[in-house]
Scaffold this motif. Structure first.
Motif, PDB file in Angstrom:
ATOM      1  N   CYS A  44       0.947  -1.072   0.079  1.00 51.28           N
ATOM      2  CA  CYS A  44      -0.062   0.013  -0.046  1.00 51.28           C
ATOM      3  C   CYS A  44       0.988   1.122   0.049  1.00 51.28           C
ATOM      4  CB  CYS A  44      -0.772  -0.009   1.388  1.00 51.28           C
ATOM      5  SG  CYS A  44      -1.824   1.504   1.237  1.00 51.28           S
ATOM      6  N   HIS A  46       0.340   4.062   1.343  1.00 52.79           N
ATOM      7  CA  HIS A  46       0.376   4.835   2.492  1.00 52.79           C
ATOM      8  C   HIS A  46       1.251   4.635   3.343  1.00 52.79           C
ATOM      9  CE1 HIS A  46      -1.807   5.306   6.699  1.00 52.79           C
ATOM     10  NE2 HIS A  46      -1.444   6.820   6.147  1.00 52.79           N
ATOM     11  N   MET A  47       1.215   3.194   4.124  1.00 50.36           N
ATOM     12  CA  MET A  47       2.345   2.699   4.766  1.00 50.36           C
ATOM     13  C   MET A  47       2.677   1.257   4.693  1.00 50.36           C
ATOM     14  SD  MET A  47       1.084   4.623   8.349  1.00 50.36           S
ATOM     15  CE  MET A  47       2.641   4.207   9.585  1.00 50.36           C
ATOM     16  N   GLY A  48       2.763   0.688   3.426  1.00 53.40           N
ATOM     17  CA  GLY A  48       3.176  -0.544   3.212  1.00 53.40           C
ATOM     18  C   GLY A  48       2.287  -1.589   3.356  1.00 53.40           C
ATOM     19  N   GLY A  49       1.132  -1.364   3.870  1.00 55.29           N
ATOM     20  CA  GLY A  49       0.097  -2.689   4.033  1.00 55.29           C
ATOM     21  C   GLY A  49       0.184  -3.707   3.040  1.00 55.29           C
ATOM     22  N   CYS A  63      -7.236  -1.805   1.692  1.00 56.61           N
ATOM     23  CA  CYS A  63      -6.056  -2.025   2.421  1.00 56.61           C
ATOM     24  C   CYS A  63      -6.428  -2.469   3.805  1.00 56.61           C
ATOM     25  CB  CYS A  63      -5.118  -0.940   2.569  1.00 56.61           C
ATOM     26  SG  CYS A  63      -3.511  -1.315   3.598  1.00 56.61           S
ATOM     27  N   LEU A  65      -4.819  -2.382   6.635  1.00 55.99           N
ATOM     28  CA  LEU A  65      -4.202  -1.525   7.766  1.00 55.99           C
ATOM     29  C   LEU A  65      -5.246  -0.459   8.272  1.00 55.99           C
ATOM     30  CD1 LEU A  65      -0.435  -1.956   7.390  1.00 55.99           C
ATOM     31  CD2 LEU A  65      -1.832  -3.277   8.947  1.00 55.99           C
ATOM     32  N   HIS A  66      -5.279   0.334   7.048  1.00 58.23           N
ATOM     33  CA  HIS A  66      -6.281   1.872   7.511  1.00 58.23           C
ATOM     34  C   HIS A  66      -7.259   2.083   6.507  1.00 58.23           C
ATOM     35  CE1 HIS A  66      -1.813   2.311   8.729  1.00 58.23           C
ATOM     36  NE2 HIS A  66      -2.326   2.303   9.865  1.00 58.23           N
ATOM     37  N   ASN A  67      -7.603   0.709   5.682  1.00 59.84           N
ATOM     38  CA  ASN A  67      -8.648   0.770   4.677  1.00 59.84           C
ATOM     39  C   ASN A  67      -8.701   1.909   3.713  1.00 59.84           C
ATOM     40  OD1 ASN A  67     -10.404  -1.099   6.310  1.00 59.84           O
ATOM     41  ND2 ASN A  67     -10.558   0.328   7.948  1.00 59.84           N
ATOM     42  N   SER A  68      -7.614   2.216   3.178  1.00 59.85           N
ATOM     43  CA  SER A  68      -7.508   3.211   2.046  1.00 59.85           C
ATOM     44  C   SER A  68      -8.123   2.122   0.840  1.00 59.85           C
ATOM     45  CB  SER A  68      -5.999   3.390   1.394  1.00 59.85           C
ATOM     46  OG  SER A  68      -5.556   4.604   2.323  1.00 59.85           O
TER      47      SER A  68
HETATM   48  S1  FES Z   1      -1.022   1.007   5.063  1.00 61.63           S
HETATM   49 FE1  FES Z   1      -2.773   1.060   3.648  1.00 61.63          FE
HETATM   50  S2  FES Z   1      -4.010   2.443   4.457  1.00 61.63           S
HETATM   51 FE2  FES Z   1      -2.353   2.670   5.548  1.00 61.63          FE
END
Ligand code: FES
Length: 118
Positions: A44, A46-49, A63, A65-68
């Protein structure tokens, strides 16, 4: 230079399923919806999810992790995290939305090939 890399076969991926594959130093996600196949980075933006552990709904991947949410057809950001009001409260401290890198897919016989620049 872009080359077609055979990643797996159509028999190995059912409709609605997605898996990640290591190709060189990259983790590539392959997803299937009916006879449409998608390829994207598995991390991802965002932060690699690990996107292969997320959910797939049509061409939309979420994702874990944080639902992006991203559209696998073009990598467009449909939702950037579920932080909502928190993001507004702390202003620019949260990473700005970044699209998911996607790759063209070619089906040759029953092979799923991804066009990657090496
Ligand atoms: S790592 Fe994917 S939404 Fe944060």
């Amino acid at each position: 230079m872009t080359e077609p890399i055979t990643v797996t076969t159509t028999e190995q991926l059912q409709s609605g399923e997605m898996k990640s594959f290591i190709i060189g130093t990259r983790q590539i996600l392959i997803a299937r919806q009916n006879d449409t196949y998608y390829a994207a980075d598995n991390k991802c933006p965002h932060m690699g999810g690990n996107l292969s552990k997320g959910t797939l709904n049509g061409s939309v991947i979420t994702c874990p992790l944080h639902n992006s949410k991203f559209d696998l057809a073009d990598g467009k950001v449909l939702q950037w995290t579920d932080f909502g009001g928190l993001a507004k409260a702390i202003g620019g401290a949260i990473k700005k939305p970044k699209p998911l890198k996607t790759y063209p897919v070619v089906i040759k016989d029953n092979e799923i090939q991804v066009l990657l620049s090496l």
